[in-house]
Scaffold this active site. Structure first.
Site, PDB file in Angstrom:
ATOM      1  N   ARG A 154     -13.917   5.235  -0.253  1.00  0.00           N
ATOM      2  CA  ARG A 154     -13.038   6.207   0.392  1.00  0.00           C
ATOM      3  C   ARG A 154     -13.919   7.260   1.037  1.00  0.00           C
ATOM      4  NH1 ARG A 154     -10.606   8.591  -4.661  1.00  0.00           N
ATOM      5  NH2 ARG A 154     -12.728   8.103  -5.260  1.00  0.00           N
ATOM      6  N   LEU A 250       0.431   7.643  -4.495  1.00  0.00           N
ATOM      7  CA  LEU A 250       1.879   7.868  -4.465  1.00  0.00           C
ATOM      8  C   LEU A 250       2.159   9.305  -4.033  1.00  0.00           C
ATOM      9  CD1 LEU A 250       3.262   5.998  -7.628  1.00  0.00           C
ATOM     10  CD2 LEU A 250       3.508   5.339  -5.241  1.00  0.00           C
ATOM     11  N   CYS A 260      -9.346   3.267   8.665  1.00  0.00           N
ATOM     12  CA  CYS A 260      -9.154   2.005   7.942  1.00  0.00           C
ATOM     13  C   CYS A 260      -7.709   1.529   7.875  1.00  0.00           C
ATOM     14  CB  CYS A 260      -9.715   2.127   6.531  1.00  0.00           C
ATOM     15  SG  CYS A 260     -11.501   2.182   6.526  1.00  0.00           S
TER      16      CYS A 260
HETATM   17  C1  UDX Z   1      -9.401   3.641   2.594  1.00  0.00           C
HETATM   18  C2  UDX Z   1      -9.431   2.902   1.237  1.00  0.00           C
HETATM   19  O1  UDX Z   1      -8.938   3.776   0.208  1.00  0.00           O
HETATM   20  C3  UDX Z   1     -10.844   2.432   0.913  1.00  0.00           C
HETATM   21  O2  UDX Z   1     -10.840   1.693  -0.290  1.00  0.00           O
HETATM   22  C4  UDX Z   1     -11.317   1.565   2.073  1.00  0.00           C
HETATM   23  O3  UDX Z   1     -12.595   1.101   1.861  1.00  0.00           O
HETATM   24  C5  UDX Z   1     -11.253   2.321   3.385  1.00  0.00           C
HETATM   25  O4  UDX Z   1      -9.918   2.787   3.594  1.00  0.00           O
HETATM   26  P1  UDX Z   1     -10.071   6.064   3.471  1.00  0.00           P
HETATM   27  O5  UDX Z   1      -9.575   5.601   4.822  1.00  0.00           O
HETATM   28  O6  UDX Z   1     -11.385   6.759   3.379  1.00  0.00           O
HETATM   29  O7  UDX Z   1     -10.170   4.828   2.456  1.00  0.00           O
HETATM   30  O8  UDX Z   1      -8.965   7.056   2.887  1.00  0.00           O
HETATM   31  P2  UDX Z   1      -7.895   7.073   1.713  1.00  0.00           P
HETATM   32  O9  UDX Z   1      -8.322   8.036   0.682  1.00  0.00           O
HETATM   33  O10 UDX Z   1      -7.531   5.729   1.268  1.00  0.00           O
HETATM   34  O11 UDX Z   1      -6.652   7.740   2.501  1.00  0.00           O
HETATM   35  C6  UDX Z   1      -6.106   7.117   3.669  1.00  0.00           C
HETATM   36  C7  UDX Z   1      -4.942   7.912   4.223  1.00  0.00           C
HETATM   37  O12 UDX Z   1      -3.831   7.857   3.343  1.00  0.00           O
HETATM   38  C8  UDX Z   1      -5.209   9.414   4.425  1.00  0.00           C
HETATM   39  O13 UDX Z   1      -4.653   9.794   5.678  1.00  0.00           O
HETATM   40  C9  UDX Z   1      -4.501  10.089   3.282  1.00  0.00           C
HETATM   41  O14 UDX Z   1      -4.097  11.380   3.593  1.00  0.00           O
HETATM   42  C10 UDX Z   1      -3.311   9.154   3.097  1.00  0.00           C
HETATM   43  N1  UDX Z   1      -2.756   9.162   1.738  1.00  0.00           N
HETATM   44  C11 UDX Z   1      -3.506   8.727   0.686  1.00  0.00           C
HETATM   45  C12 UDX Z   1      -1.432   9.566   1.537  1.00  0.00           C
HETATM   46  O15 UDX Z   1      -0.731   9.945   2.473  1.00  0.00           O
HETATM   47  N2  UDX Z   1      -0.929   9.527   0.272  1.00  0.00           N
HETATM   48  C13 UDX Z   1      -1.654   9.083  -0.796  1.00  0.00           C
HETATM   49  O16 UDX Z   1      -1.099   9.066  -1.914  1.00  0.00           O
HETATM   50  C14 UDX Z   1      -2.984   8.681  -0.575  1.00  0.00           C
END
Ligand code: UDX
Length: 430
Positions: A154, A250, A260
């Site tokens: 992440r 969640l 990603c």
């Molecule tokens: C993601 C995957 O988690 C990681 O395992 C993969 O290798 C690359 O893609 P990343 O894109 O760095 O990682 O971010 P992540 O923390 O997963 O969050 C992605 C998006 O989801 C963000 O915009 C975040 O704000 C959103 N999010 C995350 C939510 O809206 N709610 C949540 O509960 C979690």
């Protein structure tokens, strides 16, 4: 082990630095001369907590170096990791031209047996194509093995995730490269799954799509909560304590973004389409995500009515906390959509302002988060930065035309906010 990483983006640089940190000898290759110069002079191109320190330490201790030369990287290592971009194309499919180019280059410089490991996120069956390409372009008859080793890092927690992984996935065509791969990952003390290469490639897309689905699921629940007076955080806590579900991912809000999830979701839908499966479930995940933003903007317009010539303060520009990355950021999308209504924006992000300047113009960038609200008709929270919880709410409230907050990341407590005199609107709560 002597390892080369080709591509020093988010994934490549973290991988290289962390391998060096556990004692391997690492060469990082990048064809961007400017980037290599920055890295050689001790800087890092992207903000990632803890990364600069381990890069500097390992360069100083002689286990990590940077070069523009793929030949240098290939000739001086046993295992070569490919960590180049796989950007989306117009139709949602993945552009694999960087992977193909690097495979050709490796083939050209390969003079002895190598293990070529793909770390970039790629469609299932890419490993087969990489192996074919390597065979086709080698000048000598040297042998090599292709491995798929997807990353699950992440952004913002990438170093921590790399050094303490929950699992390592190794996809292979034969058992030959397994021993070396296990040796590389031995210092991390994590469970290692050795599987066939197609399964390994699928694990990555399946994992990211599942996580995106979790977010869209809770966002859909947030809609039900809003119309019934329930609280989405209570619901998330309640279902999340079931270990089969889990509380993480969640958090309802304005939806997921980043380099990603949106890309991998579209790619997976496209890959499925190509093999004759209509992945309607994932199409719905994408639709719910888009609607979540529409709904949030409607909440703002319903409350404020005419947005033209109003001033809105926006806290958060990065696609999530702990990063300066604004690629596919819901916060930036929100700002642009507000701008279209003629709203003036005062914006702040603890780390992403520099990168945002390139994609978001005609706004006022405010250095101190506590000054953003000044003269504003409303304040919006667009990114889940922890530090925003420390906002001087009293000062912000007093400096605004109207103390209205639209919290797109549910950082504050609705009752508390009301007590403090705010009109507070969040996602999936009263
Ligand atoms: C993601 C995957 O988690 C990681 O395992 C993969 O290798 C690359 O893609 P990343 O894109 O760095 O990682 O971010 P992540 O923390 O997963 O969050 C992605 C998006 O989801 C963000 O915009 C975040 O704000 C959103 N999010 C995350 C939510 O809206 N709610 C949540 O509960 C979690």
């Amino acid at each position: 082990m002597k390892i080369t990483i080709i591509g020093t983006g988010y994934v490549g640089l973290v991988t290289g630095a962390c391998f060096a940190e556990v004692g391997h000898n690492v060469i990082c290759v990048d064809n961007d001369a400017q980037k290599v110069r920055v890295l050689q002079s001790g800087g890092i191109p992207n903000y990632e907590p803890g990364l600069e320190e381990i890069v500097q330490k390992n360069v100083d201790e002689g286990r990590l170096r940077f070069t523009e030369s793929t030949q240098d990287g290939v000739e001086n290592s046993d295992v070569i990791f490919i960590a180049v971009p796989t950007p989306p194309q117009q139709d949602g499919s993945v552009d694999l031209s960087f992977i193909e180019k690097v495979a050709r280059e490796i083939a050209t410089y390969m003079k002895s047996y190598k293990i070529v490991v793909d770390k970039s996120t790629v469609p299932v069956k890419t490993g087969e194509k990489v192996a074919e390409t390597l065979r086709r372009y080698t000048k000598t008859n040297v042998d090599c093995d292709v491995v798929s080793n997807p990353e699950f890092l992440r952004e913002g927690f990438a170093v921590e995730d790399f050094l303490r992984p929950e699992r390592i996935v190794i996809g292979v065509f034969s058992q030959r490269p397994v021993k070396a791969m296990k040796e590389i990952y031995a210092p991390f003390n994590a469970p290692i799954i050795v599987t066939d290469i197609n399964s390994a490639e699928l694990i990555k897309h399946a994992a990211n799509s599942f996580l995106a689905m979790k977010i869209s699921y809770i966002n859909a629940i947030s809609v039900i909560c809003e119309s019934t007076g329930a609280d989405v955080i209570e619901v998330a806590n309640g279902i999340g304590m079931d270990s089969r579900i889990g509380r993480r991912f969640l958090d309802a809000g304005i939806g997921f973004g980043g380099s990603c999830f949106p890309k991998d979701l579209s790619a997976f839908i496209k890959i499925s389409e190509e093999i004759g499966y209509d992945f309607r479930l994932l199409k719905e995940v994408r639709r719910i995500n888009a609607e979540q933003m529409d709904r949030f903007i409607k909440k703002i317009t319903d409350t404020i009515w005419v947005l033209k010539d109003k001033t809105i303060g926006v806290l958060g520009l990065a696609f999530k906390q702990n990063t300066d990355d604004v690629r596919m950021s819901p916060a930036i999308e929100l700002c642009k959509r507000l701008q279209k209504t003629g709203t003036k924006l005062r914006v702040h992000d603890p780390k992403a302002m520099e990168k945002a300047r390139a994609v978001l113009t005609n706004v006022t960038y405010v250095e101190d988060m506590n000054n953003v609200a000044e003269g504003c008709d409303a304040l919006v929270i667009a990114t889940e930065w922890e530090i925003f919880k420390k906002l001087d709410l009293e000062r912000a409230r007093k400096s605004m035309t109207h103390p209205i907050m639209f919290d797109g990341r549910n950082l504050f407590d609705p009752e508390e906010m009301e007590k403090l005199g705010w009109i507070y609107k969040s996602v999936g709560r009263k």
